[in-house]
Design a protein around this motif. Structure first.
Motif, PDB file in Angstrom:
ATOM      1  N   LEU A  71      92.384  21.543 -50.420  1.00 39.44           N
ATOM      2  CA  LEU A  71      91.670  21.883 -49.186  1.00 39.44           C
ATOM      3  C   LEU A  71      90.363  21.100 -49.080  1.00 39.44           C
ATOM      4  N   LEU A  72      89.707  20.967 -50.216  1.00 38.15           N
ATOM      5  CA  LEU A  72      88.415  20.277 -50.235  1.00 38.15           C
ATOM      6  C   LEU A  72      88.544  18.795 -49.884  1.00 38.15           C
ATOM      7  N   VAL A  84      85.583  34.739 -58.881  1.00 40.75           N
ATOM      8  CA  VAL A  84      86.265  33.806 -57.974  1.00 40.75           C
ATOM      9  C   VAL A  84      86.770  34.539 -56.731  1.00 40.75           C
ATOM     10  N   LEU A  85      87.377  35.700 -56.937  1.00 36.55           N
ATOM     11  CA  LEU A  85      87.868  36.478 -55.793  1.00 36.55           C
ATOM     12  C   LEU A  85      86.738  36.884 -54.866  1.00 36.55           C
ATOM     13  N   SER A  86      85.625  37.269 -55.453  1.00 39.62           N
ATOM     14  CA  SER A  86      84.460  37.670 -54.659  1.00 39.62           C
ATOM     15  C   SER A  86      83.946  36.513 -53.807  1.00 39.62           C
ATOM     16  N   LEU A  87      83.840  35.345 -54.420  1.00 44.25           N
ATOM     17  CA  LEU A  87      83.383  34.161 -53.682  1.00 44.25           C
ATOM     18  C   LEU A  87      84.388  33.744 -52.616  1.00 44.25           C
ATOM     19  N   MET A 133      80.577  26.293 -47.116  1.00 47.12           N
ATOM     20  CA  MET A 133      81.972  26.398 -47.566  1.00 47.12           C
ATOM     21  C   MET A 133      82.236  25.440 -48.718  1.00 47.12           C
ATOM     22  N   ARG A 134      81.777  24.215 -48.565  1.00 46.52           N
ATOM     23  CA  ARG A 134      82.018  23.213 -49.603  1.00 46.52           C
ATOM     24  C   ARG A 134      81.336  23.602 -50.918  1.00 46.52           C
ATOM     25  N   GLU A 135      80.084  24.046 -50.834  1.00 49.75           N
ATOM     26  CA  GLU A 135      79.358  24.436 -52.042  1.00 49.75           C
ATOM     27  C   GLU A 135      80.047  25.608 -52.750  1.00 49.75           C
ATOM     28  N   THR A 136      80.527  26.571 -51.958  1.00 48.23           N
ATOM     29  CA  THR A 136      81.180  27.740 -52.553  1.00 48.23           C
ATOM     30  C   THR A 136      82.513  27.371 -53.196  1.00 48.23           C
TER      31      THR A 136
END
Length: 411
Positions: free
Chosen positions: A236-237, A299-302, A208-211
């Motif tokens: 959020l991060l 971005v939406l895809s990720l 999650m963090r990497e993405t």
């Protein structure tokens, strides 16, 4: 070759679960199934060897997940599981223009037209109804025959996870291989694919963090919507417990994982519409609209992927289980010598011939239009062809213009 159309089976194309599944049909097929399993042994010229039969939990319904690679693997899987299960089947030409359709109908079949979006969407509700009526399900989550020369199991479609999660049922993997007209099968253990261990959740947090960092790095244009989403992701991060993951127990990690995935899903729902609109850019960046559109889509895809990262990890684990079973069968029964490939120049011709022979077993009803493109594709993984597509396009452009220039010069 003349084919008879199985018109009486058209009702199975309905997208309404009540039209295709009934309590009476389930009960009748369960009673008939022991006879059916004996009869299907007569449907093949290949010898069958079942290395390990399925042990099905008595008080729980199961989705059987089979590997898919040759014509007889459906019949062999049915024999291996040893119990009745409604089969999810997607080869429309074979079902409606051959006797296979009636044979599969006797077992109980959920039809999916892979070319039809509504039909694909109805699959999960049909499977859920079969479970509610007291039946197991049998499906092949690869979606197509595995024609890859180097992958034991293709990437899996997520529907199996969605149904297992919603209905709270177990999944049981089954592997099959074919060697010299002998088909081998082996069943794994039934398990809850929605339950992950502590190390899985630690992996999920790192992914999650990497993405999220990848998305933030992509947002180089500060038009209004992108800027706001970037702010939300950065906020959020900041609360991510990456450094303290080792101190949390499994239950805490699970709860926090669900919390962050829900947060990301909410962001996706908010920004999916905003970022898909292509006429609300800041005037400052109007000169580079194509780049902005490309970044927004990426971005939406990720964001969508990371919102369901737990599902992705669960599917990877199921795929590993299926591949391990298949590898165990291959280690025991598959063999090859260097001399077996000496007649093939290049050696890739061997696999090309194998695939051609495989297609010939499909009664002349192999649908190239769907079978060659229905394999699950992760939209966030880039193939070599896709990566070099811009360069290829430029080369073609240059070659075309060079040709015109040469012709003009000659004139």
């Amino acid at each position: 070759m003349d084919y008879h159309y199985n018109k009486r089976l058209e009702y199975l194309l309905s997208n309404c679960p009540e039209d295709v599944l009934s309590k009476y049909g389930v009960v009748l097929r369960k009673l008939f199934h022991p006879i059916y399993r004996r009869l299907i042994s007569l449907s093949t010229k290949n010898k069958w060897v079942i290395e390990k039969k399925a042990i099905v939990p008595r008080e729980n319904k199961v989705i059987f997940a089979g590997t898919h690679g040759f014509r007889d693997d459906i019949a062999l899987t049915i024999k291996t599981i040893g119990t009745h299960a409604y089969l999810l089947y997607g080869s429309i030409p074979d079902f409606y223009y051959s006797m296979d359709g009636y044979a599969l109908w006797l077992n109980g079949t959920i039809i999916v037209d892979r070319k039809d979006k509504m039909s694909r969407a109805a699959v999960k509700t049909k499977m859920e109804r079969a479970i509610d009526l007291g039946s197991h399900n049998l499906m092949y989550p690869e979606g197509v025959w595995n024609k890859s020369p180097n992958l034991l199991v293709l990437k899996l479609y997520p529907g199996i996870y969605d149904v297992a999660s919603k209905k709270g049922i177990m999944v049981l993997p089954v592997a099959t291989i074919l060697e010299d007209q002998v088909a081998y099968s082996k069943a794994g253990e039934a398990y809850d694919m929605t339950k992950l261990d502590r190390f899985d959740y630690i992996d999920i947090f790192h992914r999650m963090r990497e993405t999220i960092l990848k998305m933030i790095d992509l947002m180089i244009y500060k038009d209004q919507d992108i800027f706001q989403l970037k702010y939300e992701l950065e906020k959020l991060l900041q609360s991510f417990p990456v450094r303290s993951l080792d101190f949390y127990d499994q239950k805490t990690l699970e709860i926090r994982s669900h919390f962050y995935q829900n947060q990301l899903r909410n962001l996706y729902q908010i920004y999916a519409q905003k970022l898909s609109v292509e006429d609300n850019f800041s005037q400052e960046y109007m000169y580079d609209i194509e780049s902005i559109i490309s970044i927004r889509k990426r971005v939406l895809s990720l964001l969508k992927e990371v919102s369901f990262i737990e599902r992705k990890v669960s599917l990877e684990k199921l795929r590993d289980k299926m591949a391990s079973l298949k590898m165990e069968l291959m280690e025991e029964h598959s063999y090859a010598k260097r001399s077996d490939f000496s007649n093939y120049q290049p050696i890739s011709d061997y696999w090309r011939q194998y695939v051609e022979e495989l297609i010939q077993t499909a009664n002349g009803l192999y649908d190239y239009d769907i079978e060659d493109r229905a394999e699950f594709v992760d939209c966030n993984e880039t193939s070599l062809e896709e990566a070099f597509e811009p360069i290829t396009r430029i080369k073609k452009n240059v070659a075309s213009k060079s040709k015109k220039l040469v012709l003009i010069t000659k004139k």
